[in-house]
Each structure stands twice: as structure tokens, then as C-alpha cells.
Design a protein around this motif. Sequence first.
Motif, PDB file in Angstrom:
ATOM      1  N   ARG A   1       0.831  -1.218   0.000  1.00  0.00           N
ATOM      2  CA  ARG A   1       0.000   0.000   0.000  1.00  0.00           C
ATOM      3  C   ARG A   1       0.860   1.260   0.000  1.00  0.00           C
ATOM      4  O   ARG A   1       0.408   2.338  -0.399  1.00  0.00           O
ATOM      5  CB  ARG A   1      -0.943   0.000   1.210  1.00  0.00           C
ATOM      6  N   LEU A   2       2.121   1.118   0.471  1.00  0.00           N
ATOM      7  CA  LEU A   2       3.042   2.258   0.464  1.00  0.00           C
ATOM      8  C   LEU A   2       3.717   2.434  -0.886  1.00  0.00           C
ATOM      9  O   LEU A   2       4.439   3.398  -1.106  1.00  0.00           O
ATOM     10  CB  LEU A   2       4.113   2.077   1.558  1.00  0.00           C
ATOM     11  N   GLY A   3       3.551   1.458  -1.784  1.00  0.00           N
ATOM     12  CA  GLY A   3       4.141   1.559  -3.118  1.00  0.00           C
ATOM     13  C   GLY A   3       5.372   0.689  -3.255  1.00  0.00           C
ATOM     14  O   GLY A   3       5.685  -0.124  -2.376  1.00  0.00           O
ATOM     15  N   ALA A   4       6.091   0.859  -4.383  1.00  0.00           N
ATOM     16  CA  ALA A   4       7.267   0.029  -4.651  1.00  0.00           C
ATOM     17  C   ALA A   4       8.301   0.218  -3.548  1.00  0.00           C
ATOM     18  O   ALA A   4       8.475   1.311  -3.024  1.00  0.00           O
ATOM     19  CB  ALA A   4       7.865   0.401  -6.003  1.00  0.00           C
ATOM     20  N   HIS A   5       8.995  -0.879  -3.192  1.00  0.00           N
ATOM     21  CA  HIS A   5       9.967  -0.848  -2.099  1.00  0.00           C
ATOM     22  C   HIS A   5      11.059  -1.868  -2.426  1.00  0.00           C
ATOM     23  O   HIS A   5      10.748  -2.997  -2.828  1.00  0.00           O
ATOM     24  CB  HIS A   5       9.266  -1.214  -0.790  1.00  0.00           C
ATOM     25  N   PRO A   6      12.335  -1.496  -2.261  1.00  0.00           N
ATOM     26  CA  PRO A   6      13.415  -2.411  -2.653  1.00  0.00           C
ATOM     27  C   PRO A   6      13.359  -3.757  -1.925  1.00  0.00           C
ATOM     28  O   PRO A   6      13.750  -4.780  -2.475  1.00  0.00           O
ATOM     29  CB  PRO A   6      14.691  -1.650  -2.269  1.00  0.00           C
ATOM     30  N   GLY A   7      12.870  -3.741  -0.686  1.00  0.00           N
ATOM     31  CA  GLY A   7      12.868  -4.990   0.077  1.00  0.00           C
ATOM     32  C   GLY A   7      11.644  -5.852  -0.134  1.00  0.00           C
ATOM     33  O   GLY A   7      11.514  -6.901   0.500  1.00  0.00           O
ATOM     34  N   ILE A   8      10.772  -5.461  -1.023  1.00  0.00           N
ATOM     35  CA  ILE A   8       9.493  -6.172  -1.126  1.00  0.00           C
ATOM     36  C   ILE A   8       9.627  -7.523  -1.818  1.00  0.00           C
ATOM     37  O   ILE A   8       8.761  -8.389  -1.680  1.00  0.00           O
ATOM     38  CB  ILE A   8       8.450  -5.279  -1.844  1.00  0.00           C
ATOM     39  N   ALA A   9      10.725  -7.712  -2.557  1.00  0.00           N
ATOM     40  CA  ALA A   9      10.901  -8.994  -3.253  1.00  0.00           C
ATOM     41  C   ALA A   9      11.014 -10.152  -2.266  1.00  0.00           C
ATOM     42  O   ALA A   9      10.636 -11.281  -2.584  1.00  0.00           O
ATOM     43  CB  ALA A   9      12.137  -8.946  -4.152  1.00  0.00           C
ATOM     44  N   HIS A  10      11.548  -9.884  -1.069  1.00  0.00           N
ATOM     45  CA  HIS A  10      11.729 -10.965  -0.091  1.00  0.00           C
ATOM     46  C   HIS A  10      10.397 -11.536   0.379  1.00  0.00           C
ATOM     47  O   HIS A  10      10.182 -12.746   0.276  1.00  0.00           O
ATOM     48  CB  HIS A  10      12.525 -10.466   1.112  1.00  0.00           C
ATOM     49  N   PRO A  11       9.523 -10.711   0.939  1.00  0.00           N
ATOM     50  CA  PRO A  11       8.248 -11.292   1.374  1.00  0.00           C
ATOM     51  C   PRO A  11       7.442 -11.870   0.208  1.00  0.00           C
ATOM     52  O   PRO A  11       6.725 -12.860   0.398  1.00  0.00           O
ATOM     53  CB  PRO A  11       7.519 -10.120   2.034  1.00  0.00           C
ATOM     54  N   ILE A  12       7.566 -11.299  -0.969  1.00  0.00           N
ATOM     55  CA  ILE A  12       6.849 -11.866  -2.109  1.00  0.00           C
ATOM     56  C   ILE A  12       7.370 -13.268  -2.422  1.00  0.00           C
ATOM     57  O   ILE A  12       6.593 -14.204  -2.648  1.00  0.00           O
ATOM     58  CB  ILE A  12       6.971 -10.935  -3.338  1.00  0.00           C
ATOM     59  N   ALA A  13       8.685 -13.431  -2.395  1.00  0.00           N
ATOM     60  CA  ALA A  13       9.251 -14.758  -2.663  1.00  0.00           C
ATOM     61  C   ALA A  13       8.789 -15.756  -1.612  1.00  0.00           C
ATOM     62  O   ALA A  13       8.464 -16.911  -1.919  1.00  0.00           O
ATOM     63  CB  ALA A  13      10.773 -14.678  -2.690  1.00  0.00           C
ATOM     64  N   ARG A  14       8.738 -15.315  -0.365  1.00  0.00           N
ATOM     65  CA  ARG A  14       8.288 -16.205   0.704  1.00  0.00           C
ATOM     66  C   ARG A  14       6.825 -16.598   0.502  1.00  0.00           C
ATOM     67  O   ARG A  14       6.432 -17.749   0.669  1.00  0.00           O
ATOM     68  CB  ARG A  14       8.493 -15.543   2.077  1.00  0.00           C
ATOM     69  N   MET A  15       5.999 -15.628   0.154  1.00  0.00           N
ATOM     70  CA  MET A  15       4.577 -15.931  -0.035  1.00  0.00           C
ATOM     71  C   MET A  15       4.376 -16.878  -1.224  1.00  0.00           C
ATOM     72  O   MET A  15       3.540 -17.767  -1.174  1.00  0.00           O
ATOM     73  CB  MET A  15       3.777 -14.636  -0.248  1.00  0.00           C
ATOM     74  N   ARG A  16       5.156 -16.693  -2.282  1.00  0.00           N
ATOM     75  CA  ARG A  16       5.054 -17.637  -3.413  1.00  0.00           C
ATOM     76  C   ARG A  16       5.411 -19.053  -2.965  1.00  0.00           C
ATOM     77  O   ARG A  16       4.769 -20.034  -3.356  1.00  0.00           O
ATOM     78  CB  ARG A  16       5.995 -17.208  -4.547  1.00  0.00           C
ATOM     79  N   HIS A  17       6.437 -19.149  -2.143  1.00  0.00           N
ATOM     80  CA  HIS A  17       6.855 -20.464  -1.644  1.00  0.00           C
ATOM     81  C   HIS A  17       5.732 -21.090  -0.807  1.00  0.00           C
ATOM     82  O   HIS A  17       5.434 -22.287  -0.942  1.00  0.00           O
ATOM     83  CB  HIS A  17       8.128 -20.284  -0.812  1.00  0.00           C
ATOM     84  N   GLU A  18       5.121 -20.282   0.053  1.00  0.00           N
ATOM     85  CA  GLU A  18       4.038 -20.820   0.879  1.00  0.00           C
ATOM     86  C   GLU A  18       2.817 -21.180   0.030  1.00  0.00           C
ATOM     87  O   GLU A  18       2.080 -22.114   0.361  1.00  0.00           O
ATOM     88  CB  GLU A  18       3.674 -19.817   1.985  1.00  0.00           C
ATOM     89  N   HIS A  19       2.594 -20.447  -1.055  1.00  0.00           N
ATOM     90  CA  HIS A  19       1.503 -20.825  -1.962  1.00  0.00           C
ATOM     91  C   HIS A  19       1.738 -22.222  -2.527  1.00  0.00           C
ATOM     92  O   HIS A  19       0.790 -23.004  -2.706  1.00  0.00           O
ATOM     93  CB  HIS A  19       1.392 -19.812  -3.115  1.00  0.00           C
ATOM     94  N   ASP A  20       2.997 -22.532  -2.834  1.00  0.00           N
ATOM     95  CA  ASP A  20       3.305 -23.887  -3.310  1.00  0.00           C
ATOM     96  C   ASP A  20       2.920 -24.921  -2.252  1.00  0.00           C
ATOM     97  O   ASP A  20       2.396 -25.995  -2.565  1.00  0.00           O
ATOM     98  CB  ASP A  20       4.799 -24.021  -3.640  1.00  0.00           C
ATOM     99  N   ASP A  21       3.195 -24.580  -0.979  1.00  0.00           N
ATOM    100  CA  ASP A  21       2.820 -25.500   0.109  1.00  0.00           C
ATOM    101  C   ASP A  21       1.295 -25.659   0.180  1.00  0.00           C
ATOM    102  O   ASP A  21       0.786 -26.759   0.413  1.00  0.00           O
ATOM    103  CB  ASP A  21       3.337 -24.977   1.458  1.00  0.00           C
ATOM    104  N   HIS A  22       0.571 -24.545  -0.010  1.00  0.00           N
ATOM    105  CA  HIS A  22      -0.902 -24.635  -0.010  1.00  0.00           C
ATOM    106  C   HIS A  22      -1.360 -25.553  -1.146  1.00  0.00           C
ATOM    107  O   HIS A  22      -2.324 -26.317  -0.992  1.00  0.00           O
ATOM    108  CB  HIS A  22      -1.546 -23.261  -0.214  1.00  0.00           C
ATOM    109  N   GLY A  23      -0.688 -25.452  -2.280  1.00  0.00           N
ATOM    110  CA  GLY A  23      -1.053 -26.298  -3.414  1.00  0.00           C
ATOM    111  C   GLY A  23      -0.864 -27.766  -3.084  1.00  0.00           C
ATOM    112  O   GLY A  23      -1.705 -28.615  -3.435  1.00  0.00           O
TER     113      GLY A  23
END
Length: 243
Positions: free
Chosen positions: A148-170
Motif C-alpha cells: 500500500r506504500l508503493g514500490a519498495h526495494p525490500g518487497i521482493a523478499h516477502p513476495i518470494a516467501r509468499m510464493r513459496h508458501e503458496h506452493d505449500d498450499h497447493g
Amino acid sequence: MNKTSENTPDLAAMTLGEIAVRLPGATAIFRRYGLDFCCGGGARLHDAVRAPGIALEQIMRELQLLDANAARDYPATAPALIDHILQRYHETHRRELPELILLAKKVERVHAAHPMAPLGLSDALRAMAQELEAHMMKEEIVLFPMMRLGAHPGIAHPIARMRHEHDDHGERLREVEGLYRGGVLPDDACGSWRALYAGVRKLADDLMQHIHLENNVLFPQFATELPTTPLCPGMLTPNERAG
Ligand SMILES: [Fe+2]
Ligand SMILES: [Fe+2]
């Protein structure tokens, strides 16, 4: 179809995720053919349909009947899309999963001796609910506020983690779908059993659409490359923080 032009793209060479974003209605077709467009959204259509019994030509014909300009049932901008995900999916999972767990326990208990009883389904649903809750909390407390704050250099980390957890949900979803035998009911199934399978089918549809919207629509607006620096503490599990 090998044609590649702006109006008639080579769908077979596109990924399932790209097609799901481009063509409203494609996700329903993918679900019908058992194609994973959320966690497996990076697979190209011609590779994804190599499983026996799936005909590429038939799927292509159905996809080509869809209208790329048809209205989408989700908003385009990130803040509005986040609101939609929270209301339509996070709230729905939290409301429906506890009921499904109770229903599964009842069906397992009452029909324990039935050869088609979905034994173990309540435990699998409970594990899914716990994993989903921890995951959604991370999105709500860390990732979505960052977005919600916009683009952020560190945002790739939590996104990568969430993608990984989505794989676990799958993986968990495949376990659940196996235990409920793809929703095939015995002829003598009671009302609770029928309601349970209808609810699990809706949960599966919702969860796949939820993950699709995050993996293929929301996350690409912020990060397309994997991070190379450590994950921020808020996205780690307690064990990972302790280690
Ligand atoms: Fe989510
Ligand atoms: Fe998520």
C-alpha cells in the motif's frame, strides 16, 4: 494454433498464469481439465497438457471462444485488489474452513465403516486452516501494508516467501482433493456428506483463484526477480527466527 499476432497470440506457448490473466473465464476451463494455473502458473500450456487424457486442441478451442475484453471480477489497481483479496478470499477462508472441518469430522465419524468414507479429511483441512491462517497474517501484517506504500526495494523478499508458501498450499490442496476423491460421492451419501464435498469443491476453487490473483496479478506489479538478500524478520516462522 501456431499463429502469433497481437490479436491471435500463440496460447500454447503462453504460461497458464499469463492466459488466466489475459482471458477472463480461462481459470474455469483450467479447473475443469485439472490444470494448475496458480502454483503451477509458470508452466506453458503445451507443456501442462502433456498429461494423459488432456487434449490440447480441445482446450485451445475453448480458450479461443473467450473474450479478452470481457469484464474481470477483480479490480486492477493494487490497493483495490488487496481489499478485494482480503474481503473475498481471506474472510471467506476464515468463515468457511471451520465449518468444513466440523462437517468432515461428523461424516468421518458417522460413516467410518463406509468404504468411500473420506477418512483423514478433517485432519487435512485443519492443517490447511492453520497454514493458511499463518500465511494470511503475514500478508495482512507485513506484505500488504508494504504494497500500500508503493514500490519498495525490500518487497521482493516477502513476495518470494509468499510464493513459496503458496506452493505449500497447493500441496495441501492436492492432499485434500485426494482424500475427498475428487468429490465423487457414493449413491447413498447423506446430506452432510454432500454438503461437505460441495464445500470442499468451493474451497478448492476459491483457494486456487486466491493464489492466482496474488501470484499472477498482484505480485508481478511489485517484483519479478528473486531476492538475493536475507528475508525480513516479520516474514520468518518462529523456528526460522530462533535458528
Ligand atoms: Fe492472500
Ligand atoms: Fe497468499
